[in-house]
Scaffold this motif. Structure first.
Motif, PDB file in Angstrom:
ATOM      1  N   LEU A  77      -1.721   0.724  -5.133  1.00 49.54           N
ATOM      2  CA  LEU A  77      -1.639   1.331  -3.799  1.00 49.54           C
ATOM      3  C   LEU A  77      -2.836   2.227  -3.520  1.00 49.54           C
ATOM      4  O   LEU A  77      -2.791   3.070  -2.629  1.00 49.54           O
ATOM      5  CB  LEU A  77      -0.339   2.140  -3.680  1.00 49.54           C
ATOM      6  CG  LEU A  77       0.967   1.356  -3.911  1.00 49.54           C
ATOM      7  CD1 LEU A  77       2.161   2.299  -3.857  1.00 49.54           C
ATOM      8  CD2 LEU A  77       1.119   0.260  -2.871  1.00 49.54           C
ATOM      9  N   SER A  78      -3.899   2.024  -4.279  1.00 51.83           N
ATOM     10  CA  SER A  78      -5.065   2.917  -4.157  1.00 51.83           C
ATOM     11  C   SER A  78      -5.745   2.807  -2.805  1.00 51.83           C
ATOM     12  O   SER A  78      -6.477   3.714  -2.399  1.00 51.83           O
ATOM     13  CB  SER A  78      -6.071   2.614  -5.273  1.00 51.83           C
ATOM     14  OG  SER A  78      -6.524   1.264  -5.195  1.00 51.83           O
ATOM     15  N   GLY A  79      -5.535   1.694  -2.092  1.00 48.60           N
ATOM     16  CA  GLY A  79      -6.162   1.539  -0.778  1.00 48.60           C
ATOM     17  C   GLY A  79      -5.473   2.303   0.322  1.00 48.60           C
ATOM     18  O   GLY A  79      -6.031   2.485   1.414  1.00 48.60           O
ATOM     19  N   VAL A  80      -4.253   2.785   0.076  1.00 46.46           N
ATOM     20  CA  VAL A  80      -3.499   3.502   1.113  1.00 46.46           C
ATOM     21  C   VAL A  80      -4.100   4.892   1.312  1.00 46.46           C
ATOM     22  O   VAL A  80      -4.195   5.682   0.368  1.00 46.46           O
ATOM     23  CB  VAL A  80      -2.010   3.609   0.748  1.00 46.46           C
ATOM     24  CG1 VAL A  80      -1.255   4.407   1.805  1.00 46.46           C
ATOM     25  CG2 VAL A  80      -1.393   2.223   0.594  1.00 46.46           C
ATOM     26  N   LYS A  81      -4.501   5.181   2.538  1.00 55.29           N
ATOM     27  CA  LYS A  81      -5.126   6.468   2.840  1.00 55.29           C
ATOM     28  C   LYS A  81      -4.220   7.375   3.671  1.00 55.29           C
ATOM     29  O   LYS A  81      -4.418   8.587   3.703  1.00 55.29           O
ATOM     30  CB  LYS A  81      -6.439   6.245   3.615  1.00 55.29           C
ATOM     31  CG  LYS A  81      -7.432   5.339   2.907  1.00 55.29           C
ATOM     32  CD  LYS A  81      -7.802   5.864   1.534  1.00 55.29           C
ATOM     33  CE  LYS A  81      -8.803   4.943   0.832  1.00 55.29           C
ATOM     34  NZ  LYS A  81      -9.023   5.364  -0.577  1.00 55.29           N
ATOM     35  N   ARG A  82      -3.248   6.763   4.382  1.00 50.59           N
ATOM     36  CA  ARG A  82      -2.445   7.552   5.311  1.00 50.59           C
ATOM     37  C   ARG A  82      -1.031   7.008   5.372  1.00 50.59           C
ATOM     38  O   ARG A  82      -0.811   5.799   5.368  1.00 50.59           O
ATOM     39  CB  ARG A  82      -3.071   7.511   6.709  1.00 50.59           C
ATOM     40  CG  ARG A  82      -2.274   8.217   7.787  1.00 50.59           C
ATOM     41  CD  ARG A  82      -2.962   8.081   9.137  1.00 50.59           C
ATOM     42  NE  ARG A  82      -4.237   8.806   9.153  1.00 50.59           N
ATOM     43  CZ  ARG A  82      -5.174   8.644  10.089  1.00 50.59           C
ATOM     44  NH1 ARG A  82      -4.995   7.750  11.048  1.00 50.59           N
ATOM     45  NH2 ARG A  82      -6.279   9.345  10.049  1.00 50.59           N
ATOM     46  N   LEU A  83      -0.070   7.928   5.433  1.00 49.99           N
ATOM     47  CA  LEU A  83       1.327   7.550   5.646  1.00 49.99           C
ATOM     48  C   LEU A  83       1.899   8.463   6.722  1.00 49.99           C
ATOM     49  O   LEU A  83       1.905   9.693   6.567  1.00 49.99           O
ATOM     50  CB  LEU A  83       2.130   7.672   4.349  1.00 49.99           C
ATOM     51  CG  LEU A  83       3.547   7.075   4.355  1.00 49.99           C
ATOM     52  CD1 LEU A  83       4.006   6.763   2.932  1.00 49.99           C
ATOM     53  CD2 LEU A  83       4.573   8.008   5.004  1.00 49.99           C
ATOM     54  N   SER A  84       2.354   7.857   7.797  1.00 52.13           N
ATOM     55  CA  SER A  84       3.015   8.600   8.869  1.00 52.13           C
ATOM     56  C   SER A  84       4.513   8.351   8.769  1.00 52.13           C
ATOM     57  O   SER A  84       4.936   7.214   8.550  1.00 52.13           O
ATOM     58  CB  SER A  84       2.511   8.147  10.239  1.00 52.13           C
ATOM     59  OG  SER A  84       1.117   8.333  10.352  1.00 52.13           O
ATOM     60  N   TYR A  85       5.296   9.393   8.936  1.00 47.46           N
ATOM     61  CA  TYR A  85       6.740   9.218   8.877  1.00 47.46           C
ATOM     62  C   TYR A  85       7.405   9.988  10.013  1.00 47.46           C
ATOM     63  O   TYR A  85       6.841  10.926  10.580  1.00 47.46           O
ATOM     64  CB  TYR A  85       7.306   9.648   7.520  1.00 47.46           C
ATOM     65  CG  TYR A  85       7.191  11.124   7.204  1.00 47.46           C
ATOM     66  CD1 TYR A  85       8.237  11.999   7.470  1.00 47.46           C
ATOM     67  CD2 TYR A  85       6.029  11.641   6.618  1.00 47.46           C
ATOM     68  CE1 TYR A  85       8.132  13.348   7.173  1.00 47.46           C
ATOM     69  CE2 TYR A  85       5.923  12.984   6.315  1.00 47.46           C
ATOM     70  CZ  TYR A  85       6.977  13.840   6.591  1.00 47.46           C
ATOM     71  OH  TYR A  85       6.873  15.186   6.304  1.00 47.46           O
ATOM     72  N   GLY A  86       8.596   9.544  10.357  1.00 48.56           N
ATOM     73  CA  GLY A  86       9.341  10.177  11.444  1.00 48.56           C
ATOM     74  C   GLY A  86      10.685   9.517  11.599  1.00 48.56           C
ATOM     75  O   GLY A  86      11.219   8.919  10.671  1.00 48.56           O
ATOM     76  N   ALA A  87      11.267   9.616  12.807  1.00 44.54           N
ATOM     77  CA  ALA A  87      12.570   9.058  13.194  1.00 44.54           C
ATOM     78  C   ALA A  87      13.734   9.917  12.730  1.00 44.54           C
ATOM     79  O   ALA A  87      14.784   9.930  13.371  1.00 44.54           O
ATOM     80  CB  ALA A  87      12.767   7.617  12.718  1.00 44.54           C
TER      81      ALA A  87
END
Length: 519
Positions: free
Chosen positions: A271-281
């Motif tokens: 998962l090293s390519g993941v730079k951003r995680l947005s969460y909500g709801a």
């Protein structure tokens, strides 16, 4: 301000960049736009006129995004149907806004006969799946292949773009009217607060019928990024897709994050390519937040608060508030501050603004706010007052404008004259090492009117009883907030967007309320 403009821009500037990826099927913006123009031509050939409603009942796919854009390209209005609904609820939404065209995929083809039999006007069905065509439906690829491309209708500004039904988790569905301006402003407001990553590759796993996922797709089109799509949230497929496609951006809800981290493939996936995680709801439990930060070091986390009526953005909590200092001063538990163009205040029952630190109702206004509910003037008048949208969410605000959401107003428990906010109690219960998930509701009580009731899901192999839950809570919160009863379940009922369906939890205790909330 038109929702097709982002696609037009990508077609002009980056036509050969990958637009969509779905299970190995890849299309450039040039290919995607050509299919959209032809599908729009097919819709017009079926009699679709400006402002006509076009529905889609389907799992996530590249076809879903094509239908969305083709509907607007043809000048029509999108009705994204909730995939968790029963046939009566589906038919209600189709009848309510007079949807005459309905795209269905393989998963929902078996519901087609029942939908057509009970709808006021049986919709024209288009099969947008991969399996053999049902005999009484139009073929998706054949429609595209046989139709001539048509010019973009360029509907914009106050033209209606979408009717999105909400209320499925709390009561009778209402069709939120969203104009091109509302949706466009929502996308720009998010971009202003969360600038796009260079060559963004976004994974869609949350259901596209939901405003959180659909609006994120719209923003991706506005910024010209790539859409990687999976049909739904299945942790193994999601993890493998992230690694295979070089996904660098994720948009999830807290229950999805929790399931992803707990999956056996998580530690084995690059998962090293993941730079951003947005969460909500929904609010994130402190324990899930800590697990997320530990499991994904180096990723920027953004919490977004919004609602369908705000298309959907209201506030953003940035990465710095998720860092050590933000966790120490409590800002990691905030829903952030208002995005550019949105005004937010906290008011009492009479609509008067409250001072910092006081719990009341969140009210908002801005160019992204809906003009109201389709065919529901009374509900519109109740929600929109003097230019402000009354959200129904309870919260308090600090002196720097950070929002702290405590509960849905209607979810607040009043026990013995005291207000109890379920999110506070849930946060305490979730800190117990044996607890995987929990939900807190109010149930009838002969003396206190309502009593606090906890529904708990344990971690695999863990054991816990009601007395231990109550003892754990008494260490952190007042006695009147502690659960008077505790129920243990194997799982909690979740909406398609990953929210806990508290209406279903309350139904056995409040049968009259449950009956009144049924279409």
């Amino acid at each position: 301000m038109q929702m097709t403009q982002g696609l037009q821009r990508s077609l002009q500037q980056t036509p050969d960049r990958t637009a969509t990826v779905f299970r190995g099927r890849r299309r450039s913006f040039r290919q995607f736009a050509a299919r959209v123009a032809r599908l729009a031509g097919a819709l017009q050939g079926l009699g679709v006129q400006p402002d006509d409603r076009v529905g889609i009942l389907a799992l996530n796919s590249d076809h879903y995004l094509e239908v969305m854009m083709a509907t607007w390209w043809a000048g029509a209005v999108l009705n994204p149907v909730n995939i968790r609904w029963s046939v009566p609820e589906i038919v209600y939404s189709l009848d309510d806004c007079d949807t005459r065209i309905l795209f269905v995929d393989d998963r929902f083809t078996p519901l087609a006969d029942a939908i057509c039999a009970s709808a006021r006007h049986a919709p024209r069905l288009i099969h947008a799946g991969e399996q053999e065509l049902p005999h009484d439906m139009l073929r998706y690829e054949q429609l595209i292949g046989n139709a001539a491309p048509v010019p973009d209708a360029r509907r914009a500004d106050v033209d209606l773009a979408c009717i999105m039904y909400t209320g499925g988790t709390t009561g009778f569905p209402k069709g939120v009217m969203q104009t091109h301006r509302n949706l466009w402003c929502g996308a720009l407001q998010r971009i202003a607060e969360i600038p796009p990553l260079p060559r963004s590759v976004l994974l869609h796993s949350a259901p596209l019928f939901h405003i959180g996922a659909l609006s994120r797709a719209m923003m991706q089109f506005v910024s010209g990024g790539t859409h990687v799509i999976v049909p739904g949230f299945e942790p193994a497929e999601l993890l493998h897709t992230i690694e295979r496609e070089g996904v660098n951006e994720l948009a999830l809800v807290p229950t999805m994050i929790q399931a992803l981290i707990a999956h056996p493939d998580f530690e084995r996936t690059d998962l090293s390519g993941v730079k951003r995680l947005s969460y909500g709801a929904s609010p994130i439990l402190p324990t899930v937040l800590e697990d997320m930060l530990s499991a994904l070091p180096g990723v920027d986390f953004f919490h977004q608060y919004g609602l369908t009526e705000a298309c959907p953005i209201v506030s953003v909590n940035p990465p710095e508030n998720h860092a050590e200092q933000g966790r120490a001063n409590g800002l990691s538990g905030s829903a952030g501050r208002a995005v550019p163009g949105v005004e937010v205040k906290i008011v009492d029952d009479d609509g008067r603004e409250l001072p910092p630190g006081s719990v009341g109702e969140i009210v908002v206004r801005g160019p992204n706010i809906t003009s109201g509910y389709w065919n529901k003037p009374a509900e519109t008048s109740a929600a929109l007052r003097d230019g402000w949208l009354f959200t129904g969410d309870g919260a308090w605000m600090d002196e720097a404008g950070h929002l702290f959401v405590v509960d849905r107003i209607k979810d607040m428990i009043v026990t013995g004259g005291e207000n109890v906010y379920s999110a506070e109690v849930e946060g305490v219960i979730a800190r117990h090492p044996a607890v995987a998930m929990c939900a807190v509701i109010g149930i009838p009580h002969p003396t206190w009117v309502e009593a606090v009731h906890a529904v708990v899901v344990l971690r695999p192999g863990a054991s816990l009883d009601a007395d231990a839950v109550r003892a754990h809570c008494r260490d952190s919160i007042a006695g009147y907030k502690c659960p008077k009863s505790v129920e243990f379940r194997a799982e909690l009922p979740l909406s398609g967007a990953g929210k806990v369906l508290k209406r279903e939890l309350r139904a056995p205790f409040w049968p009259a309320r449950a009956a009144a909330a049924t279409p």
